[in-house]
Design a protein around this motif. Structure first.
Motif, short mmCIF file in Angstrom:
data_model
loop_
_atom_site.label_atom_id
_atom_site.label_comp_id
_atom_site.label_asym_id
_atom_site.label_seq_id
_atom_site.Cartn_x
_atom_site.Cartn_y
_atom_site.Cartn_z
N ARG A 49 1.01 7.20 -3.09
CA ARG A 49 0.06 7.43 -2.56
C ARG A 49 -1.10 6.07 -2.81
O ARG A 49 -0.06 6.27 -3.91
CB ARG A 49 -0.42 9.05 -2.08
CG ARG A 49 -0.76 9.67 -3.76
CD ARG A 49 -0.58 10.47 -3.85
NE ARG A 49 -0.41 11.88 -5.24
CZ ARG A 49 -1.59 11.61 -5.98
NH1 ARG A 49 -2.34 11.79 -6.11
NH2 ARG A 49 -0.73 11.97 -7.18
N SER A 50 -2.18 6.67 -2.83
CA SER A 50 -3.41 5.67 -3.30
C SER A 50 -3.09 5.53 -4.69
O SER A 50 -3.14 4.87 -6.21
CB SER A 50 -4.30 5.92 -3.14
OG SER A 50 -5.22 7.21 -3.36
N ASP A 94 1.35 0.42 3.84
CA ASP A 94 0.06 1.65 3.57
C ASP A 94 0.46 2.34 2.14
O ASP A 94 1.47 3.56 2.22
CB ASP A 94 0.30 2.63 4.69
CG ASP A 94 -0.81 4.09 4.49
OD1 ASP A 94 -1.65 3.61 3.18
OD2 ASP A 94 -0.92 5.17 5.12
N VAL A 95 -0.74 1.91 1.44
CA VAL A 95 -0.07 1.86 0.05
C VAL A 95 -0.64 3.21 -0.52
O VAL A 95 -1.24 3.51 -1.72
CB VAL A 95 -0.09 0.85 -0.54
CG1 VAL A 95 1.20 -0.34 -0.56
CG2 VAL A 95 -1.24 0.43 -0.78
N SER A 106 -1.77 3.51 12.36
CA SER A 106 -1.05 2.74 11.89
C SER A 106 -0.65 3.00 10.50
O SER A 106 -1.72 2.40 9.62
CB SER A 106 -1.66 1.70 13.45
OG SER A 106 -2.54 0.72 12.51
N THR A 107 0.38 2.10 10.44
CA THR A 107 1.16 1.42 9.08
C THR A 107 2.38 0.25 10.07
O THR A 107 2.48 0.40 11.38
CB THR A 107 1.65 2.32 8.63
OG1 THR A 107 1.87 1.66 7.19
CG2 THR A 107 3.03 3.07 8.73
N GLU A 108 2.85 0.27 8.84
CA GLU A 108 3.86 -1.17 9.71
C GLU A 108 4.79 -0.68 8.54
O GLU A 108 4.51 -0.39 7.12
CB GLU A 108 3.90 -2.19 8.92
CG GLU A 108 2.67 -3.40 10.30
CD GLU A 108 2.55 -3.92 9.98
OE1 GLU A 108 2.95 -5.27 9.57
OE2 GLU A 108 0.98 -4.93 10.78
N LEU A 109 6.73 -0.79 9.06
CA LEU A 109 7.23 -0.47 8.35
C LEU A 109 8.30 -1.43 7.73
O LEU A 109 9.58 -2.12 9.21
CB LEU A 109 8.33 0.82 9.16
CG LEU A 109 9.79 1.07 8.83
CD1 LEU A 109 9.87 1.59 6.88
CD2 LEU A 109 10.32 2.29 9.53
N TRP A 116 4.11 -9.35 0.40
CA TRP A 116 4.37 -8.33 1.96
C TRP A 116 2.60 -7.61 1.45
O TRP A 116 1.54 -7.69 2.44
CB TRP A 116 5.21 -7.65 2.19
CG TRP A 116 4.56 -6.83 3.51
CD1 TRP A 116 4.72 -7.80 5.17
CD2 TRP A 116 5.07 -5.96 4.36
NE1 TRP A 116 4.46 -6.89 5.85
CE2 TRP A 116 4.76 -5.97 5.61
CE3 TRP A 116 5.30 -4.80 2.96
CZ2 TRP A 116 5.07 -4.82 6.08
CZ3 TRP A 116 5.93 -3.79 4.16
CH2 TRP A 116 5.12 -3.36 5.53
N TRP A 117 2.61 -6.79 0.68
CA TRP A 117 1.85 -5.79 0.09
C TRP A 117 -0.34 -6.74 -0.19
O TRP A 117 -0.72 -6.22 0.95
CB TRP A 117 1.20 -5.00 -0.48
CG TRP A 117 2.60 -4.17 -0.21
CD1 TRP A 117 2.22 -3.25 0.58
CD2 TRP A 117 3.15 -3.44 -1.39
NE1 TRP A 117 3.69 -2.52 0.49
CE2 TRP A 117 3.98 -1.95 -1.28
CE3 TRP A 117 3.99 -3.66 -2.93
CZ2 TRP A 117 5.17 -1.31 -1.48
CZ3 TRP A 117 4.72 -1.78 -3.26
CH2 TRP A 117 5.14 -1.68 -2.73
#
Length: 587
Positions: A84-85, A109-110, A145-148, A167-168
């Motif tokens: 999580r953040s 999503d971090v 939404s997020t990406e994997l 990527w992040w």
């Protein structure tokens, strides 16, 4: 719902409208988009997406946190990476015996609470994966939404991890200015003095620290309370304890005269039951059912304003140079947390933490652009790296191996940030070689020292002086060179860093250093329990001058040598080092 992409099959039994689509589809890299429509605003329940991948040829597992556990879990138990953040990062990596990536899984999503779980299926040796979104309670949202990323490229595990970090950055998680002062060795009062901090005692200690090359002091827990019983029941009102350092500005001025900077510890989220501000915030807590200390709720603007103003006051009124902001990972929802209440300006704790840190960072850098801010594992992910510029291994007193593992893991995910060791301490009665081993294990980080220097024996003092001098004179290669860490399954048995034709290497169990080019300067540190080191040279024969030093800096052998092709052996004392140089370069 089932979605298929080549040999990947994604499943979820979620009650929500989950959509899965392919954004990138190459032989060794897949990026999957996950979108959810909640059909109206709500605080979502945990949502699990499952898939399987091949599991053959996997030898070990890499963990972005500090633990030494490399166990390959079965699917009925599963390893779990929490993110999580304010804690961790959504990243898991499996690698082969050759150190190359077999499969790396990451999520873009971090910030949202997420679990990545994986384990081996006994019936077919495949890996069963689970991505759990909203693993902790979050505020109300209507869509998500997020990406994997699923990466199976046959590259070194470090390259695979670096790819995820890059990527992040593409999602906006780039880093702010890095002050050069963040790379200076630190004296910490925590292990050496705990809460018993007084100006006269500390100043005598800092005179010695300064002479040894330490340029910053962190005055840890204790300056703000007359209580010495540890714990956090008195935290929250950040005023000077008159029995400790009654005039912090005077103290800071005197430290500055020594050529050192001053940082103060703050336990950011905690408010204790004996603090005068407890009544003010007792209805704005994330854990109202706690006992003697509580976690403030950052979703309230007045909570954030109180914290930011406290740090502003310390910076302007006491003329300090930085802050050690502790326990940020304690900001999280609990079963007794309010979902939303009047006075909040966000329903998300993760958003509240980010708003708080953004406010703190902007206000403090407006006053002091080169302010030093230390964060500690586990709040070291992409969100946190925006705001901290000293990233420290978590507390592991007297544990050199854990310190080393934490440091190297942080180096791989922290970009150009200054990664710091946990504070070094040792038993002053132990052999000097054993004490030196604590320093050798944190060689590839900024050293934080927490022993009473003025009480050290002559040999221990000489050792500390020697290794701090060595580190300062080689820190550009050590901290800003290309890091390579061998054998994570062996807790990084050999680590190197090289820059501009120079290399610093340290052996911890693997005593053979493999090189395939000529270096103008090569330093090999002996962190093993044997007096032999080996360099296997795959490059041309090279003439070197060499010096061999003990851990206290005594030169015991020197001369000229030809580094022949193949294996070269050297007699190097335990906790000592050998320096090879092509010219008159000195360390």
């Amino acid at each position: 719902m089932i979605y298929c992409k080549d040999d990947l099959i994604f499943e979820t039994d979620s009650e929500y409208d989950v959509r899965i689509s392919s954004l990138e589809n190459t032989k060794n890299n897949a990026v999957i988009k996950i979108s959810i429509d909640f059909c109206g605003k709500q605080s979502p329940q945990p949502t699990t997406i499952k898939w399987t991948t091949k599991g053959g040829e996997i030898y070990t597992r890499w963990n972005c946190m500090g633990e030494q556990n490399r166990r390959l879990y079965p699917n009925w138990e599963k390893s779990c990476n929490k993110s999580r953040s304010a804690s961790g990062m959504p990243l898991q990596c499996y690698l082969g015996k050759d150190g190359k990536n077999k499969i790396t899984v990451a999520v873009s999503d971090v910030k949202t609470p997420i679990y990545i779980k994986s384990g081996f299926i006994e019936e077919n040796s495949q890996i069963s994966w689970e991505l759990v979104l909203f693993s902790q309670k979050i505020g109300e949202i209507s869509e998500y939404s997020t990406e994997l990323m699923i990466n199976t490229e046959s590259v070194s595990y470090q390259e695979s991890i670096e790819k995820v970090c890059k990527w992040w950055e593409g999602f906006g998680y780039s880093y702010n200015y890095e002050p050069e002062e963040a790379f200076n060795p630190v004296y910490s009062t925590w292990y050496s003095y705990h809460q018993n901090v007084t100006p006269d005692t500390l100043l005598e200690e800092l005179k010695s620290a300064s002479r040894l090359g330490m340029k910053t002091v962190i005055v840890d827990d204790g300056w703000q309370t007359d209580d010495n019983s540890r714990g956090y029941a008195y935290c929250g009102e950040w005023r000077l304890a008159q029995s400790k350092i009654p005039d912090m500005k005077l103290f800071a001025d005197r430290v500055h005269q020594l050529g050192m900077k001053v940082m103060l510890w703050f336990s950011v989220p905690y408010v204790g039951i004996y603090s005068k501000v407890f009544e003010r915030f007792r209805d704005k807590l994330l854990d109202p059912d706690s006992n003697e200390h509580f976690v403030l709720d950052p979703r309230y603007p007045d909570v954030r304003e109180y914290l930011a103003r406290s740090y502003e006051y310390a910076l302007t009124e006491w003329n300090i140079d930085g802050l050690k902001l502790d326990f940020i990972d304690s900001f999280q929802m609990t079963k007794s947390s309010k979902t939303f209440s009047k006075g909040m300006d966000t329903g998300s704790v993760e958003d509240g933490v980010c708003i708080l840190l953004d406010e703190i960072y902007k206000r403090l850098t407006a006053i002091k652009p080169d302010i030093l801010i230390e964060f500690r594992q586990s709040y070291v992910g992409p969100v946190m790296l925006r705001y901290g510029n000293m990233i420290r291994a978590f507390d592991c007193p007297m544990d050199p191996v854990t310190n080393r593992v934490c440091i190297i893991n942080l180096r791989m995910t922290s970009g150009k940030r200054a990664v710091h060791s946990d504070m070094i301490m040792w038993d002053t009665a132990e052999p000097v070689e054993s004490a030196a081993d604590k320093l050798i294990n944190i060689l590839f980080s900024v050293p934080q020292i927490s022993v009473k220097i003025n009480e050290l024996s002559k040999s221990h003092y000489k050792m500390l002086k020697h290794y701090l001098k060595f580190w300062n004179e080689n820190k550009d290669v050590i901290m800003k060179g290309r890091l390579k860490a061998e054998k994570p399954e062996a807790n990084y048995s050999l680590v190197t860093s090289e820059k501009n034709g120079k290399m610093v290497a340290a052996a911890y169990t693997d005593r053979v250093l493999h090189i395939d080019k000529i270096y103008t300067k090569l330093i090999f540190v002996n962190g093993t329990d044997k007096c032999k080191l080996y360099i296997e040279n795959d490059s041309d024969e090279t003439n070197y001058q060499y010096d061999i030093y003990t851990c206290t800096g005594e030169l015991i052998q020197s001369g000229d040598i030809i580094l022949k092709k193949g294996v070269n052996s050297f007699s190097v004392p335990v906790s000592g080092l050998i320096l090879l140089k092509m010219s008159d370069e000195m360390f």
